[in-house]
Design a protein around this motif. Structure first.
Motif, mmCIF file in Angstrom:
data_model
loop_
_atom_site.group_PDB
_atom_site.id
_atom_site.type_symbol
_atom_site.label_atom_id
_atom_site.label_comp_id
_atom_site.label_asym_id
_atom_site.label_seq_id
_atom_site.Cartn_x
_atom_site.Cartn_y
_atom_site.Cartn_z
ATOM 1 N N ASN A 228 18.659 -15.721 -9.137
ATOM 2 C CA ASN A 228 17.772 -16.461 -8.250
ATOM 3 C C ASN A 228 17.150 -17.697 -8.898
ATOM 4 N N GLY A 229 17.256 -17.814 -10.209
ATOM 5 C CA GLY A 229 16.630 -18.939 -10.908
ATOM 6 C C GLY A 229 17.370 -20.250 -10.794
ATOM 7 N N SER B 203 18.769 -8.370 -12.844
ATOM 8 C CA SER B 203 18.025 -7.621 -13.854
ATOM 9 C C SER B 203 16.545 -7.992 -13.844
ATOM 10 N N GLU B 204 16.156 -8.990 -13.065
ATOM 11 C CA GLU B 204 14.771 -9.471 -13.065
ATOM 12 C C GLU B 204 14.011 -9.196 -11.778
ATOM 13 N N ALA B 205 14.709 -8.857 -10.686
ATOM 14 C CA ALA B 205 14.014 -8.722 -9.405
ATOM 15 C C ALA B 205 14.530 -7.517 -8.640
ATOM 16 N N THR B 206 13.593 -6.724 -8.137
ATOM 17 C CA THR B 206 13.938 -5.621 -7.247
ATOM 18 C C THR B 206 13.552 -6.023 -5.828
ATOM 19 N N LYS B 207 14.040 -5.295 -4.839
ATOM 20 C CA LYS B 207 13.665 -5.587 -3.461
ATOM 21 C C LYS B 207 12.151 -5.470 -3.283
ATOM 22 N N LYS B 208 11.545 -4.478 -3.896
ATOM 23 C CA LYS B 208 10.093 -4.293 -3.779
ATOM 24 C C LYS B 208 9.342 -5.494 -4.355
ATOM 25 N N GLN B 209 9.788 -6.007 -5.490
ATOM 26 C CA GLN B 209 9.141 -7.176 -6.092
ATOM 27 C C GLN B 209 9.295 -8.408 -5.196
ATOM 28 N N LEU B 210 10.491 -8.620 -4.668
ATOM 29 C CA LEU B 210 10.710 -9.774 -3.799
ATOM 30 C C LEU B 210 9.939 -9.646 -2.495
ATOM 31 N N ASP B 211 9.787 -8.412 -1.985
ATOM 32 C CA ASP B 211 8.964 -8.203 -0.792
ATOM 33 C C ASP B 211 7.513 -8.612 -1.067
#
Length: 193
Positions: free
Chosen positions: A165-166, A17-25
């Protein structure tokens, strides 16, 4: 002295709920730029340096001549040139998953001299640098030669914003670099007038 045998860290999970693929990229793009700066410092600017994976981290180091630095004393910036110090040890701690600098850590380092004496452990303080944040301090070393650098990182005290991921940076980490060739020197630089 870059460790090229380390396995590639798996990417972070974008299904949260906190990270999208675009954000992680985007985080990886930031990390790639930081890693490039660390490698430039370790391999082209400093006298010696390298990187190695350890737990959730990619740990880099660079050693060069002792440096003058500002410190905040009594609310005023104070320039401090090295006196007896003759080496500057820099530690860059990166997230192994995306390469970004990991702030707010308690990092200590020890150096084992060419004749086997262990110096430290000493706290490595966070240093703002025009190119790379890192943890560093000036050291007094007894001789030139091949040293062993031991780095210890305590579990990260900061909050983590992701239910999947935290769950990282919770174990203490120790990493060792052997055959670190050091030539002592200092670079007293006067601050601008």
């Amino acid at each position: 002295m870059t460790d090229t045998t380390a396995a590639e860290q798996p990417p972070l999970d974008p299904d949260t709920s906190e990270a999208t693929k675009k954000q992680l990229d985007r985080a990886v793009e930031q990390g790639d730029a930081y890693k490039e700066a660390v490698l430039y410092m370790a391999e082209q600017v400093a006298d010696t340096g390298g990187t190695k994976e350890a737990g959730d981290y990619l740990v880099g180091f660079a050693i060069e001549e002792a440096e003058g630095m500002y410190s905040l004393e009594g609310g005023e910036l104070q320039w401090n040139n090295p006196h007896e110090e003759n080496a500057h040890v820099e530690i860059a701690v990166m997230d192994a998953a995306d390469g970004r600098f990991v702030p707010n850590l308690h990092v200590t380092a020890s150096l084992v001299t060419p004749d086997g004496e262990e110096l430290g452990p000493y706290d490595q303080q966070l240093v703002w640098h025009p190119m790379i944040y890192h943890y560093a301090r000036n050291w007094v070393l007894p001789a030139d030669g091949e040293y062993t650098l031991k780095v210890h990182i305590d579990p990260a005290p900061f909050l983590r914003h992701d239910e999947v991921n935290g769950r990282r940076f919770v174990e203490p980490v120790d990493v060792e670099f052997t055959g670190v060739s050091i030539e002592r020197d200092k670079e007293p630089v006067q601050p601008p007038q």
